[in-house]
Design a protein around this motif. Sequence first.
Motif, PDB file in Angstrom:
ATOM      1  N   ILE A 117      18.859  75.462  92.221  1.00 43.82           N
ATOM      2  CA  ILE A 117      19.183  75.244  93.638  1.00 43.82           C
ATOM      3  C   ILE A 117      18.774  76.463  94.453  1.00 43.82           C
ATOM      4  O   ILE A 117      19.082  77.597  94.095  1.00 43.82           O
ATOM      5  CB  ILE A 117      20.680  74.958  93.816  1.00 43.82           C
ATOM      6  N   ALA A 118      18.074  76.230  95.566  1.00 40.85           N
ATOM      7  CA  ALA A 118      17.599  77.314  96.421  1.00 40.85           C
ATOM      8  C   ALA A 118      18.479  77.512  97.648  1.00 40.85           C
ATOM      9  O   ALA A 118      18.506  78.600  98.217  1.00 40.85           O
ATOM     10  CB  ALA A 118      16.167  77.028  96.877  1.00 40.85           C
ATOM     11  N   HIS A 119      19.199  76.481  98.062  1.00 39.40           N
ATOM     12  CA  HIS A 119      19.974  76.540  99.305  1.00 39.40           C
ATOM     13  C   HIS A 119      21.075  75.494  99.239  1.00 39.40           C
ATOM     14  O   HIS A 119      20.903  74.454  98.607  1.00 39.40           O
ATOM     15  CB  HIS A 119      19.037  76.236 100.487  1.00 39.40           C
ATOM     16  N   ALA A 120      22.179  75.763  99.908  1.00 44.01           N
ATOM     17  CA  ALA A 120      23.232  74.749 100.010  1.00 44.01           C
ATOM     18  C   ALA A 120      22.672  73.532 100.749  1.00 44.01           C
ATOM     19  O   ALA A 120      21.844  73.679 101.646  1.00 44.01           O
ATOM     20  CB  ALA A 120      24.431  75.323 100.767  1.00 44.01           C
ATOM     21  N   PRO A 121      23.086  72.310 100.376  1.00 42.39           N
ATOM     22  CA  PRO A 121      22.547  71.108 101.016  1.00 42.39           C
ATOM     23  C   PRO A 121      22.850  71.057 102.519  1.00 42.39           C
ATOM     24  O   PRO A 121      23.869  71.559 102.978  1.00 42.39           O
ATOM     25  CB  PRO A 121      23.273  69.967 100.303  1.00 42.39           C
ATOM     26  N   TRP A 122      21.921  70.440 103.258  1.00 44.16           N
ATOM     27  CA  TRP A 122      22.109  70.193 104.679  1.00 44.16           C
ATOM     28  C   TRP A 122      22.516  68.734 104.854  1.00 44.16           C
ATOM     29  O   TRP A 122      21.852  67.835 104.340  1.00 44.16           O
ATOM     30  CB  TRP A 122      20.811  70.408 105.461  1.00 44.16           C
ATOM     31  N   LEU A 123      23.604  68.479 105.570  1.00 49.56           N
ATOM     32  CA  LEU A 123      24.029  67.110 105.844  1.00 49.56           C
ATOM     33  C   LEU A 123      23.126  66.524 106.920  1.00 49.56           C
ATOM     34  O   LEU A 123      22.798  67.189 107.908  1.00 49.56           O
ATOM     35  CB  LEU A 123      25.487  67.073 106.279  1.00 49.56           C
ATOM     36  N   LEU A 124      22.715  65.260 106.713  1.00 49.28           N
ATOM     37  CA  LEU A 124      21.792  64.593 107.624  1.00 49.28           C
ATOM     38  C   LEU A 124      22.376  63.273 108.085  1.00 49.28           C
ATOM     39  O   LEU A 124      23.458  62.875 107.667  1.00 49.28           O
ATOM     40  CB  LEU A 124      20.457  64.340 106.918  1.00 49.28           C
ATOM     41  N   GLY A 125      21.632  62.562 108.884  1.00 53.28           N
ATOM     42  CA  GLY A 125      22.043  61.249 109.380  1.00 53.28           C
ATOM     43  C   GLY A 125      21.839  60.166 108.343  1.00 53.28           C
ATOM     44  O   GLY A 125      21.858  60.413 107.140  1.00 53.28           O
TER      45      GLY A 125
END
Length: 135
Positions: A117-125
Amino acid sequence: GAMVELSGALYVATSGTARIYRIDPVNTVVTDSLQLTGYLSDIATDGEYLYVLNPDSVAKVEDSPLTLLSSGQIRRSAGSYFYALNVKRPGGMVYVTTIMSPGGSGRLEAYHADGTIAHAPWLLGLFPGTIAFRP
């Protein structure tokens, strides 16, 4: 299915047969193929390898000859299923979207080429279906 170009060849991932085809676009002939498992929904490249998406994982594939290097380079850890895939060049960062609920809410996940994992997930639509990068 989905397709991508690498080293002058066209690679097509077919969902119905779970097979990747290498096509010579000049002579319009299939020059190689590789049988995988599952429902293939997307394919991308980092300029060296192919990455193939199915609902639960991302496979890493050598392009010539077509050889499976890892069937689970990235594994889904949450949500219902992976939905879209792209790889950013240079650097080989692998991005996938995941459908998180039956209503279609999703998130974007970023991984290093080795699957960490490179980054915490981004919440999307809803139903995040395409990943594109600015040139």
